[in-house]
Design a protein around this motif. Sequence first.
Motif, PDB file in Angstrom:
ATOM      1  N   ASP A 290      35.793  50.100  10.507  1.00  0.00           N
ATOM      2  CA  ASP A 290      36.001  48.874   9.749  1.00  0.00           C
ATOM      3  C   ASP A 290      36.840  47.907  10.586  1.00  0.00           C
ATOM      4  O   ASP A 290      37.265  48.250  11.708  1.00  0.00           O
ATOM      5  CB  ASP A 290      36.635  49.179   8.389  1.00  0.00           C
ATOM      6  N   VAL A 296      34.280  54.707   9.479  1.00  0.00           N
ATOM      7  CA  VAL A 296      33.356  54.455   8.376  1.00  0.00           C
ATOM      8  C   VAL A 296      32.191  55.424   8.548  1.00  0.00           C
ATOM      9  O   VAL A 296      31.643  55.557   9.651  1.00  0.00           O
ATOM     10  CB  VAL A 296      32.836  53.003   8.387  1.00  0.00           C
ATOM     11  N   ALA A 302      26.264  51.203   4.714  1.00  0.00           N
ATOM     12  CA  ALA A 302      27.563  51.008   5.354  1.00  0.00           C
ATOM     13  C   ALA A 302      27.509  49.836   6.329  1.00  0.00           C
ATOM     14  O   ALA A 302      26.504  49.612   7.005  1.00  0.00           O
ATOM     15  CB  ALA A 302      27.988  52.277   6.084  1.00  0.00           C
ATOM     16  N   GLY A 304      29.825  47.954   9.468  1.00  0.00           N
ATOM     17  CA  GLY A 304      30.967  48.124  10.343  1.00  0.00           C
ATOM     18  C   GLY A 304      30.623  47.808  11.783  1.00  0.00           C
ATOM     19  O   GLY A 304      29.527  47.339  12.104  1.00  0.00           O
TER      20      GLY A 304
END
Length: 449
Positions: A290, A296, A302, A304
């Motif tokens: 992150d 992450v 997700a 990132g």
Amino acid sequence: MTRTEAERLPGRLAGDPCDTWILDPDVECADPATVRALADEAWAVQAAGLEERAPFYRDRFGGGLAKVTLDDLPSLPLLAKSELKESQLADLPYGRHLGVPAGDVKKVFQTSGTTGSPSILALTTPDVQDVWRRIAARSYFATGIHAHSRVLNTFGAGPFVAGATHGVLEHLGACSIPVAPGDTARVLNSLTIGLADTLLGTATFATYLATIIEDRGLDGHAFGIRHIITGGEPGGGIPAVRDRIVAAFGARVTEMMGLGDVSPSLFGECPEGGGMHFSGQGLVWPELIDPDGNPVEIRPGAVGEPVYTSLVRSAMPVVRFRSGDIVEIQPDGCACGRTSFRIRCIGRADDMFIVRGVNVYPSAVQEVAAEFTPWVSGRSRVVLTGDAVTVEPPVLVEVGLAGEGAPEDLAARIEAEIRSRLTFRARVELVDDASFGEAGYKTRALIRR
């Protein structure tokens, strides 16, 4: 498995040689446990000798790296591009992170150096042939480039890492037709005489060509281009940009991505679409973090910044290198049979700016502006003043026009859509698409004046 043997594997859609085939099925279609075993084995060898070979890592880890497993990597410090640059300046020309004797360096690339002197990327012969070329062969083969392909390659041969593309095309047995970046006249001549069936270049160059085709009244569908692969920058995954390219050429569009400090081709999108497959299994270990650097989980949905560790590379390996890209992990599973995770690139972390507490990536602005076809070219950029990350509205956005006939309120319409979807106030200026230049390699989505 050899390339010839791999190409005998049937495509998922019979009769279409550009459809989903597998180059390296023992790795690309392997279950997660098999991939992890390959990575563990490679990392054990790399970690055991890395500190001994590279003074930079000996100082950084103090002799303890050999005890670090892949599961332990998140406990190690992240590596920034600036640290590698400092290492280079401390021991010219290659730096203290060089992991081999200088005489073993057989290929050297340089970065663009837009923020200072160029950085050096050194490779041994095995680094080129067994690491970069192998990863790139997986990603390019995934996109649909095979031995039968005739590829018009608009990535220059050097000094940038995109030049490695030429060797990869030879490795795949494809017909390679190189042209210099931005050589629009030679590209158009190659297209009009039917020299190629595949076009390789940046998304902005492809959209620039679409505008040229329209302005000159050419029929892009008559060129015989079946496949366009975009890379070198975010953009090819933006639906409106992709649709514009498809409309101009009548071709399939897939996307690829990489970075020089790790591998210039690290992801490739197969003809099934849905994002770019990770192609570095067993050679590069990926993580996701992150904005604060916290791990992450790599799972669908997700978002990132990818972080990479070299499992095999000798000359300039990296350990937990921050890519600077911002990506979103796509849904699991693909009909092509590949088992690695897939991504879409949202933008660059260093291009993000903040307006009234809202984080904005220029690629999101590009996506909104590109939807106003046929009046816009697909090219746009955010223009900021000074170096501040936090900016006050309205934010200047330049949008390229495509031909004539745009409605008088087009700028206001784009401004309203940006306000509605991205929740910040923009000031849109409609400019001649030629003001963006010929987009020979990359076009920045954000500039500062």
